[in-house]
Structure formats: C-alpha cells, structure tokens
Design an enzyme around this catalytic site. Structure first.
Site, PDB file in Angstrom:
ATOM      1  N   GLY A  15      22.546  12.080   8.370  1.00  0.00           N
ATOM      2  CA  GLY A  15      22.144  10.758   8.844  1.00  0.00           C
ATOM      3  C   GLY A  15      22.280   9.584   7.889  1.00  0.00           C
ATOM      4  O   GLY A  15      21.728   8.519   8.142  1.00  0.00           O
ATOM      5  N   GLY A  16      22.995   9.769   6.756  1.00  0.00           N
ATOM      6  CA  GLY A  16      23.123   8.672   5.804  1.00  0.00           C
ATOM      7  C   GLY A  16      22.287   8.881   4.547  1.00  0.00           C
ATOM      8  O   GLY A  16      22.289   8.043   3.638  1.00  0.00           O
ATOM      9  N   ARG A  43      35.228   5.902   6.774  1.00  0.00           N
ATOM     10  CA  ARG A  43      34.936   6.733   5.587  1.00  0.00           C
ATOM     11  C   ARG A  43      36.146   6.772   4.648  1.00  0.00           C
ATOM     12  O   ARG A  43      36.006   6.696   3.432  1.00  0.00           O
ATOM     13  CB  ARG A  43      34.563   8.158   6.002  1.00  0.00           C
ATOM     14  N   GLU A 102      22.473  17.013  20.385  1.00  0.00           N
ATOM     15  CA  GLU A 102      22.198  16.156  19.223  1.00  0.00           C
ATOM     16  C   GLU A 102      21.607  14.818  19.633  1.00  0.00           C
ATOM     17  O   GLU A 102      22.351  13.874  19.926  1.00  0.00           O
ATOM     18  CB  GLU A 102      23.471  15.916  18.397  1.00  0.00           C
ATOM     19  N   ARG A 112      28.197  13.783   6.273  1.00  0.00           N
ATOM     20  CA  ARG A 112      28.298  13.006   5.041  1.00  0.00           C
ATOM     21  C   ARG A 112      27.754  13.743   3.817  1.00  0.00           C
ATOM     22  O   ARG A 112      28.365  13.708   2.746  1.00  0.00           O
ATOM     23  CB  ARG A 112      27.579  11.660   5.200  1.00  0.00           C
ATOM     24  N   LYS A 114      20.374  19.733  17.219  1.00  0.00           N
ATOM     25  CA  LYS A 114      20.787  19.037  15.987  1.00  0.00           C
ATOM     26  C   LYS A 114      20.022  17.716  15.917  1.00  0.00           C
ATOM     27  O   LYS A 114      20.480  16.709  16.461  1.00  0.00           O
ATOM     28  CB  LYS A 114      22.296  18.796  15.999  1.00  0.00           C
TER      29      LYS A 114
HETATM   30  P1  13P Z   1      25.820  13.163   9.246  1.00  0.00           P
HETATM   31  O1  13P Z   1      25.336  14.449   8.607  1.00  0.00           O
HETATM   32  O2  13P Z   1      26.752  12.381   8.393  1.00  0.00           O
HETATM   33  O3  13P Z   1      24.692  12.377   9.824  1.00  0.00           O
HETATM   34  O4  13P Z   1      26.709  13.589  10.483  1.00  0.00           O
HETATM   35  C1  13P Z   1      26.268  14.573  11.328  1.00  0.00           C
HETATM   36  C2  13P Z   1      26.924  14.397  12.622  1.00  0.00           C
HETATM   37  O5  13P Z   1      27.676  15.232  13.054  1.00  0.00           O
HETATM   38  C3  13P Z   1      26.633  13.181  13.383  1.00  0.00           C
HETATM   39  O6  13P Z   1      27.035  13.362  14.693  1.00  0.00           O
END
Ligand code: 13P
Length: 342
Positions: A264-265, A34, A179, A295, A221
């Site tokens: 998630g992108g 990133r 998650e 993100r 999550k």
């Molecule tokens: P993103 O919101 O960028 O998908 O990241 C969440 C996260 O913690 C992934 O493990």
C-alpha cells in the site's frame, strides 16, 4: 459447478506456511509510473525485461508460492524464448492474473470515490486465462477515508462487483483473491482507518454471502490498518498489528483460509516490520496471515536496476533478499537487524 478439488489444491499451494505472493500485476499506467520514476521508458520490451528479471531470480521459489501477473505478461518470453510463466513454473510458483480493468469515478458518491470495472466479458476472459495456465485471480476495489467516506454508496457498489467477480472466478476454476483496499491517501489517523476497514470488510462479506461465494475457496487481500500518509504520528508495529487483527477478527469469517496483505505504499522495511508484528501477535487467529506485496518487494530492486543490463545481478540480489525477509516476516521472525545482516 465449482471444481472444488482444483480450487482446494490452489489454496493449499498459496497458503504454504513459509511463503507468500508477489504482486507483479501493475496495469500499464501503474508500471509506467514506477518505471519512469527510475528513469526507464515504459514499453512492452522494458516491462518484459523487468518482469523477466524478477521471475528469473534464482531462489525465489523458496519464498514465493504465487505471483500475480498482468495480462500482457502471460504472452511474454524471456531472452532465451522461455515463456515468463514457465520461469515461474520451474521454481514451483503458481501463476495468477489480475482481472479487473481498473477504477472509474462512481457517480453520486463523495468526490473522488471510485468503483472498479471489468465484469463485461469477464467469463470469456477467464476461459482464455485458464488456457494460459493461470490458477487464481485478483480484483481490486479502492476506498478513500475522509469526512463521509467511504460512503454507503461506495461500500455497496464496490462490494457488489467484487462478489460478482468472485462468483464468476470460482465457476471458471480460479481461486479469487478479493482485494478491498482502504487507501493510505490523506491525513486521517489509525482509528479512522480501522473504522473504514471494518465497514468495508463487513460490506464485502455480506455481498460474498449474497452471491453464494464459497469462502473456503477464496483469499482476502486487505490493507493493514495504518494512519494516512499525511498523518503526523508514527505508529509502532505492535499498534498496527493490534488494530489490524482486531478489525479482521470482527469482520472476516473463520472459513476464509488466508489473508494476504498488500503493502500500500509503505516502505519495504515498514511493511515487513508490520507483517512480522501481526504474525507475532496473532494468537489463535484462524487464518494464514501472509503477504501479497508489489511495491515492498519490487521497489528497492527496481531502483538498483534502472533499466541497465549491467545492474541485473545486483537487482536480483536485492529482490531475493526482500523475498527472504518478507517470508521471514510472514513467519513472525523478521527483525530490522536482519536488514544489515542480510
Ligand atoms: P502494493 O503492495 O504495492 O500495495 O500492491 C499490491 C497490489 O497488488 C495492489 O493491487
């Protein structure tokens, strides 16, 4: 024995009706990608500067109930010597910690399928994180969508480690965030994502039951139900919300207090529009439906920062705006028009 009162207090703080969670727990390889994308070399110092910028943004405590940290950050300090964790505490934000050790290929599954590692020595690491003030934990599994995927082996192997993690975390005094992420990689449609997500969640909740994890003291999550990144069709937020809520209703027990979506992108605007639609359409859904974005909260601010001290104020302004708009989405109030007004 589980310290129920401690865990209940953590759940209560994280499910605050107006707030959500910032994920700032990127592993070193991930944060390096990133940072490099905005022309910044990744060193302990630049990672400290970036996370210090985020946590030192005045006003974020109005919108964030918790922040998930990476291990390295627990020991870092702001320029004036204040521990970064203390910057969060000053704004009433609860610190959490990513405790998995990333993913590796899962032998004899479909090509590319992975399993998450990090159980070895986890009990000892948890004790150390508790000393440093962390109150909740995160463990991420990933799943591909494609022909034969997620495979039964990927479903069962990942659910098993996720449940073992959650049981250990509760014993050690942490609220586990569970998650299981169905990835957006690929050209599959939204229905395939829905089917995969439902299978993943069923496997996860079966495993949590087998391991006697107390669901009332966990948080989920998940991914939103979306088409793959390479899928040509664009899907309106109402359809994302309808498919996402249907899958969650089928697979997530009502005992779970909160569901905190990952981004998630998706772009920040897409993630907020979809989260708002989910909250507008939730009806009598039994869970808090909130966010735990990395993100979608950080990316616009990181692009403004680019590692320059002279850009810190502008990056913080953008970060605070994303926190405010995402918290509005969590209450179902976000509209795209708010982007310009803000
Ligand atoms: P993103 O919101 O960028 O998908 O990241 C969440 C996260 O913690 C992934 O493990």
């Amino acid at each position: 024995m589980i310290d129920t009162a401690r865990l209940e207090a953590t759940v209560g703080a994280l499910t605050d009706p107006g707030k959500g969670i910032l994920a700032a727990d990127e592993s070193v390889p991930t944060i390096t990608r990133r940072l490099q994308a905005v022309g910044v070399e990744s060193t302990p110092e630049t990672r400290r500067a970036w996370r210090g910028l985020l946590f030192g943004t005045p006003g974020i405590g109005e919108h964030l109930a918790g922040v998930i940290l990476f291990e390295e950050t627990l020991d870092q300090h702001a320029d004036d010597g204040t521990p970064l964790v203390e910057l969060l505490a000053r704004q009433g934000i609860v610190p959490g910690i990513k405790v998995d050790k990333g993913t590796e290929l899962l032998p004899n599954a479909c090509p590319g399928e992975k399993v998450t590692r990090g159980l070895d020595g986890l009990a000892e690491r948890l004790a150390a994180y508790r000393e440093k003030g962390a109150r909740f934990t995160k463990w991420r599994d990933v799943y591909l969508v494609g022909p034969g995927m997620p495979s039964p082996l990927a479903l069962s192997a990942n659910a098993e480690v996720l449940a073992r993690y959650a049981a250990l975390a509760q014993q050690a005094g942490f609220v586990p965030i569970v998650e299981p992420e169905v990835l957006m990689d690929g050209d599959h449609g939204i229905e395939q994502c829905a089917e995969a997500t439902e299978a993943v969640l069923h496997a996860v909740y079966h495993a949590l039951h087998r391991h006697r994890v107390v669901l009332e003291l966990t948080l989920l999550k998940p991914n939103m139900v979306l088409p793959g990144k390479a899928h040509p069709a664009k899907v309106p937020p109402e359809m994302v919300a309808e498919r996402t809520l249907r899958v969650l209703r089928r697979a997530v027990p009502a005992a779970v207090p909160g569901i905190f979506f990952l981004s998630g992108g998706q772009s920040a605007e897409e993630a907020d529009a979809n989260l708002a639609a989910i909250n507008r359409l939730k009806g009598n859904a039994p869970w808090t439906l909130s966010f735990s974005f990395a993100r979608a909260l950080q990316q616009p601010a990181m692009e403004a920062w680019r590692g320059e001290a002279s850009n810190v104020a502008e990056a913080q302004r953008i970060f605070l705006k994303r926190c405010r708009l995402t918290a509005a989405a969590r209450r179902g109030e976000y509209t795209p028009e708010m982007e310009a007004a803000a």
